[in-house]
Design an enzyme around this catalytic site. Structure first.
Site, short mmCIF file in Angstrom:
data_model
loop_
_atom_site.label_atom_id
_atom_site.label_comp_id
_atom_site.label_asym_id
_atom_site.label_seq_id
_atom_site.Cartn_x
_atom_site.Cartn_y
_atom_site.Cartn_z
N ARG A 1 7.97 30.20 7.36
CA ARG A 1 7.17 31.39 7.61
C ARG A 1 7.54 32.08 8.92
NH1 ARG A 1 0.95 30.51 7.37
NH2 ARG A 1 1.80 29.84 5.37
N THR A 2 7.63 31.30 9.98
CA THR A 2 7.98 31.88 11.27
C THR A 2 9.40 32.47 11.23
OG1 THR A 2 6.57 30.30 12.41
CG2 THR A 2 8.27 31.37 13.73
N LYS B 1 26.66 15.38 16.08
CA LYS B 1 27.81 14.76 16.74
C LYS B 1 27.53 14.47 18.21
CE LYS B 1 31.23 16.98 13.71
NZ LYS B 1 31.97 18.25 13.53
N ARG C 1 13.63 27.41 17.31
CA ARG C 1 12.53 26.50 16.98
C ARG C 1 13.04 25.08 17.17
NH1 ARG C 1 7.23 27.11 14.67
NH2 ARG C 1 6.66 25.18 13.65
N HIS D 1 4.30 28.26 21.61
CA HIS D 1 4.65 29.07 20.44
C HIS D 1 4.13 30.47 20.76
CE1 HIS D 1 5.68 30.31 16.56
NE2 HIS D 1 4.80 29.69 15.82
#
Lengths: 319, 319, 319
Positions: free
Chosen positions: B67-68, B97, B119, B147
């Site tokens: 959604r974000t 890695k 994110r 956020h």
């Protein structure tokens, strides 16, 4: 013509570094330089972003390689091309259902893409795809096989710094046995006269015989050494590569041998030299070197954007 | 200046709600309102979609948050910017890695993006990324940390309904101990005078001391209560948050306490109030409330599009 | 009006093949033909790519189906629409957190998409989504349920080759019990007069009674046979489908029965016939047939691009 150039089908697909002539390399590098300039200017960047409007590329990644994929996609969009993308086609339902890569290509060929950029975990898979594809295919890395845009951006980075690809002392270290980037760079440099290659590694990871044979045939001088100090003296380029520690019997051997680059271990490196690495790096290059003006590995990665733009532009311009 | 504003580097990155002044918030909200209007009209929507043509953002999501991500990408495209995207950079081969987020940023910085939207599952990871990034970074949520676009859209939603962010009675319920949205909203409201906050929750999930201290210092009145009826009386805003039941010893306690919102349990809520929730919701708000004209949680989510457009426009306009 | 058309809500969503009238099918197929022509020409392709500039679609795939997703996204971009995409919304954090598909739609409805294209593993899930959606929803396959754009591209392929959808002998083979494509094609052909359907399969995979009942009611003649030679004689279309071997008690039965198509087994097929398959195929059609001019399965897949463009154009033109 150089022995590597027998498979010259650049007009259609980009599969292997072997397919490029010096003239073609020059053309690509010149174009990449030009695109870098155009991106730096607001107006020319905007104009460039309309150049191939209405065209599309497909990025078909059977294994994730986010960096490579993002730079291909940014390159396409910088040229005005649309992108459709899959970042893990290994979960591709069709592949999971038993579809061959040839069938997948036969379907994707119907969707009108201007190029299909493929990453695959199996060596040779991209060549198989190209063999049946009427849409130009670009190899974004196939297993232990080829990753031609990496090799191109490596050579492009050297040319950018030295304005030549000949008469260079290039020290190549790390995992020379398994790493495709070290081998591809050696191959590319063998196309140009008077280069001298110095391979530095532990016994387990020495450069393979096929590369040594190729260098001999092309008349490129080389040596293998465990003396890092001497290797770096008078060097123009230091090209270090990542150790995949999970593959090594004694991964600490490389460090013990003094082959991890640190401020101390590169004291004999000339001020005019450059330090390269295909990235990601782990411990082979200490973070303390990042601020050294000779450290060019991040710019090197960025050069991939211009190289990929040059290739996609060449392909899209054919339509 | 408010104590939260010491770290004011908005000109470069968007990392924390703490970095915004009232004046900056007003500017963002005004711009978000303006974009909402422009999107509602066919012609201005088309014109807007050309505003930042040729520019690109990268969405780098180490954990999926569809959604974000979708709303950031829709926001960028509404402004004419191209998007390159990864929805699970945790599978990112470079990260796998052993690459540090700093190295990843140093590479992505080379690709010419106008913004990198990150994110991450680890608290503080986005700030680490921003610390080395020359490309503007936008925090799209980092673990239990920040956020900021969620906090902005929450405040924007209140402003849209009441045309002010002061003199409000705001009832905040749900998981106040762990949820970052409840805390961020409390922080934001403490910037404005004469708000009264009412916290409703079970003992296990009460608002933390740091927030209470902050409210005291800013002179914002608040209370904690288990009397929902009384809390809702004269309330302007009810902000409910999700319980992560897997974290709770006795998740049914919240329901037993009567804190799940139902038609019946909100009888004392004024007609002029609004009901908000950052979503997704589970049982904390009954579906029967969705048709209540006071239920604004879906519009609230949609307001995120305009907020993200306002931020990306601000960033892209600097180049 | 045909019994299948009771649920005619095409103006809003594309959920089921049942919702299309003959007149609507003709309109879609004509438009798909037109788009194919426009894409073949450089100038009209460029012009087309600006047709719906500023509009956006969202591809919301709860399970990966790369081929379907890529062709929808290519279709949208060919029409100038932006795309935001998720290729595995099953990992969708909101869904994982317990969000209903209705809530997800209520949120996505706020983001201003011109269409939301949904793939889901559960039968009926897309219809549930459409029931609450104010944004047009397109079904890209829901479990064993519907996959209307596949059915449309199948019929479109037949029309393209024969310039009609009536008076055809169509042989349908493979997994007729479980495959939705075989059933959907039978349904669609029952809309047109004088078709004759021949079903070829092993006992375990015979066509289901509901389809036979529907054919009877519509007056479409059909037969079931195990005589492939006779079935192919005078056939116009051979439509073969994939066996999901993992579901079969004795998957080798199909091959033993002689039902895998090979050069030898299709000797009685007229030169003017066409061979179709929804793909991916496994062994049901031998690779040796790919070069046969009657093999149309790859073009058939490609026709999906034009069909999806026609549908998206219709939807986007309403706004």
């Amino acid at each position: 013509m150089h022995e590597l150039l027998q498979n010259n089908d650049l007009d259609m697909h980009v599969i292997s570094i072997d397919q490029f002539s010096q003239a073609q390399l020059k053309q690509i590098f010149d174009q990449a330089d030009e695109f870098q300039k155009q991106l730096a200017n607001k107006d020319s960047r905007l104009k460039l972003s309309q150049k191939h409007a209405g065209k599309q590329v497909c990025t078909l990644f059977y294994e994730p390689s986010t960096r490579t994929r993002l730079s291909f996609e940014a390159a396409a969009q910088n040229l005005g091309m649309g992108v459709v993308s899959t970042e893990s086609a290994g979960q591709f339902s069709s592949a999971a259902k038993g579809e061959t890569i040839e069938d997948t290509m036969n379907v994707l060929n119907q969707y009108g893409f201007d190029a299909i950029i493929i990453r695959h975990s199996e060596t040779g898979a991209v060549k198989k795809a190209a063999n049946v594809s009427k849409t130009p295919v670009v190899n974004a890395g196939d297993g232990k096989g080829e990753h031609p845009t990496q090799a191109l951006l490596d050579a492009f980075t050297i040319r950018k710094e030295f304005e030549r690809l000949d008469n260079l002392k290039v020290v190549i270290g790390g995992d020379l046995a398994n790493g495709r980037t070290a081998k591809s760079l050696a191959k590319l440099l063998s196309l140009y006269p008077n280069n001298h290659l110095v391979f530095v590694s532990i016994a387990e990871l020495r450069i393979t015989q096929d590369i040594k044979d190729l260098l001999k045939r092309s008349g490129t001088s080389y040596e293998e050494t465990s003396d890092l100090d001497k290797a770096l003296t008078n060097a123009d380029v230091v090209y270090w590569t990542r150790l995949q520690k999970e593959r090594l019997a004694n991964p600490e051997d490389f460090d013990s041998a003094g082959f991890n680059l640190t401020k101390k271990s590169i004291q004999s490196l000339p001020k005019t030299a450059i330090i390269m690495h295909p990235l990601p790096r782990v411990d082979e290059i200490a973070v303390e070197i990042d601020d050294d003006p000779r450290a060019k590995y991040f710019q090197q990665a960025g050069n991939g954007l211009y190289i990929r733009m040059a290739l996609l532009d060449k392909i899209a311009s054919q339509n």
